[in-house]
Design a protein around this motif. Structure first.
Motif, short mmCIF file in Angstrom:
data_model
loop_
_atom_site.label_atom_id
_atom_site.label_comp_id
_atom_site.label_asym_id
_atom_site.label_seq_id
_atom_site.Cartn_x
_atom_site.Cartn_y
_atom_site.Cartn_z
N ASP A 113 -3.78 -6.50 -9.25
CA ASP A 113 -3.72 -5.59 -8.11
C ASP A 113 -3.81 -6.31 -6.77
O ASP A 113 -3.99 -5.68 -5.73
N GLU A 148 1.38 -2.27 -9.87
CA GLU A 148 0.53 -2.14 -8.69
C GLU A 148 1.30 -2.40 -7.40
O GLU A 148 0.83 -2.05 -6.31
N HIS A 154 1.12 2.56 -4.74
CA HIS A 154 -0.06 1.75 -5.03
C HIS A 154 -0.30 0.70 -3.95
O HIS A 154 -1.45 0.45 -3.55
#
Length: 417
Positions: A358, A95, A100
């Motif tokens: 994340d 992530e 991302h």
């Protein structure tokens, strides 16, 4: 039956309770400890308005080697914990890729944007004792090397242009004018002007808790066991007594899996442990403002109890024995910049930052149950985001439009939904 049970009396749980009480709900808050005595207590005391970029997993080889060889002060790991930590850390690394990470920042920035707004609201409501704890000067991100300062200034300018974050650049003479007791060794600093700092984070949370009680909230000390759904609501046992409510909130930080997993929610959560210690200083020797030394990896902050050194991240099991190796390294580095006195605490404080792969918290209705909500996973920004999270949860729970889009923070993102 109450309207809401909140499990966890840190800053997230207390703030959620306040916002629900303001909306006419009856609230009972449950925690095994006194309110605000866990992660809410042991942080650097920044309401981090500039923090639009959460801490990404390092992807450059030099940093990875330093961490892998236990040479880094900013991060270390316990080898025995790696088998359990490997899956979420691998996703954390994934992530943190540039593609991302850009998306994460776009989703995260509006949440950080609520930090000062929501803290200001609670500080005003809590009264003058809360106000006395606040400094609106900001803080210093200081650099030992000119090239790294210059590189970070470029990033700061980008955040100013994109998100309106305020800053100014201080060369060494300007920094020395603000902090005359710094010894040297610094090229200069970025002065982040938007954040606020708090000289006793635990005391501020205590003032918020007083506001919670003043508004009619109730507190039950003990371990909540057997949280379960029943007809029309939720029930749990606390020290042998049953409590019931129409809705429940899990705001237990790193202890949330203990309650969520029996309900069928296995989330890829992990902890970054951290330590702090307070130090004295000589007569007339003062540190006026918080200083973060990113090239080493620690913060040095003036607090009510002395000068607090806080460490970087330790990847370890939540309940493993303390290993304050980073604190010793941070103390040595801090003494190169400032004449710290003796240690004031009998032993280092240890806490655990609850993290998601994340880098974004879970602020959400639980997808498998009615009336169950979750506010966890704030990593390094729990103290900053507690009031904003409470506001959003209360809005969701009472059917209001939320202040920002909460879809990026839904629990279902870890469950294929």
């Amino acid at each position: 039956m109450d309207d809401v049970i909140i499990l966890g009396a840190g800053i997230v749980g207390i703030a959620t309770g306040i916002h629900l009480l303001r909306r006419g709900q009856t609230v009972i808050l449950v925690d095994k400890n006194e309110p605000g005595h866990e992660t809410s207590f042991g942080n650097a005391g920044i309401i981090q308005r500039e923090g639009v970029r959460p801490h990404a997993f390092p992807r450059d080889l030099q940093t990875l080697l330093q961490v892998g060889l236990h040479l880094s002060t900013a991060a270390r790991y316990e080898p025995l914990a790696l088998p359990k930590l490997a899956p979420p850390l691998l996703r954390y690394w994934w992530e943190s890729s540039p593609e991302h990470y850009r998306k994460v920042v776009q989703s995260y920035a509006p949440l950080i944007g609520r930090s000062i707004v929501t803290h200001s609201d609670l500080i005003e409501a809590a009264g003058p004792e809360a106000e006395k704890l606040i400094s609106r000067y900001g803080w210093h991100l200081a650099f030992r090397s000119p090239d790294k300062l210059e590189k970070e200034v470029g990033k700061a300018q980008g955040d100013h242009d994109q998100f309106g974050i305020g800053f100014e650049v201080l060369d060494w003479p300007a920094l020395k004018a603000v902090e005359p007791n710094l010894i040297g060794g610094l090229a200069g600093a970025i002065h982040w002007t938007d954040p606020w700092t708090v000289k006793d984070p635990g005391a501020l949370v205590a003032e918020y808790f007083k506001l919670f009680l003043k508004l009619g909230g109730r507190f039950r000390r003990g371990v909540a066991k057997g949280l379960s759904e029943e007809a029309g609501g939720w029930t749990a046992s606390v020290e042998g007594q049953t409590i019931r409510a129409r809705q429940a909130v899990i705001a237990l930080g790193p202890w949330a899996p203990d309650v969520l997993e029996p309900l069928g929610y296995r989330l890829p959560l992990f902890v970054k442990r951290g330590y702090h210690m307070h130090y004295g200083s000589g007569e007339g020797v003062v540190l006026n403002h918080l200083l973060l030394d990113p090239e080493v990896g620690y913060a040095m902050a003036p607090m009510a109890r002395g000068i607090r050194i806080t460490t970087g991240a330790e990847f370890a099991e939540r309940d493993a024995a303390p290993t304050p190796v980073q604190l010793a390294k941070a103390e040595k580095a801090a003494r190169e910049l400032f004449p710290l006195g003796q240690r004031l605490d009998p032993q280092p404080w240890k806490g655990a930052r609850p993290c998601t792969p994340d880098m974004m918290p879970i602020i959400s209705k639980a997808p498998k149950h009615e009336g169950l909500f979750v506010g966890i996973g704030h990593a390094h920004h729990g103290f900053t985001l507690g009031p904003a999270t409470g506001e959003l949860l209360a809005q969701m729970m009472t059917g209001e439009a939320t202040a920002i889009d909460v879809n990026p923070f839904r629990m279902g993102r870890f469950m294929g939904a």
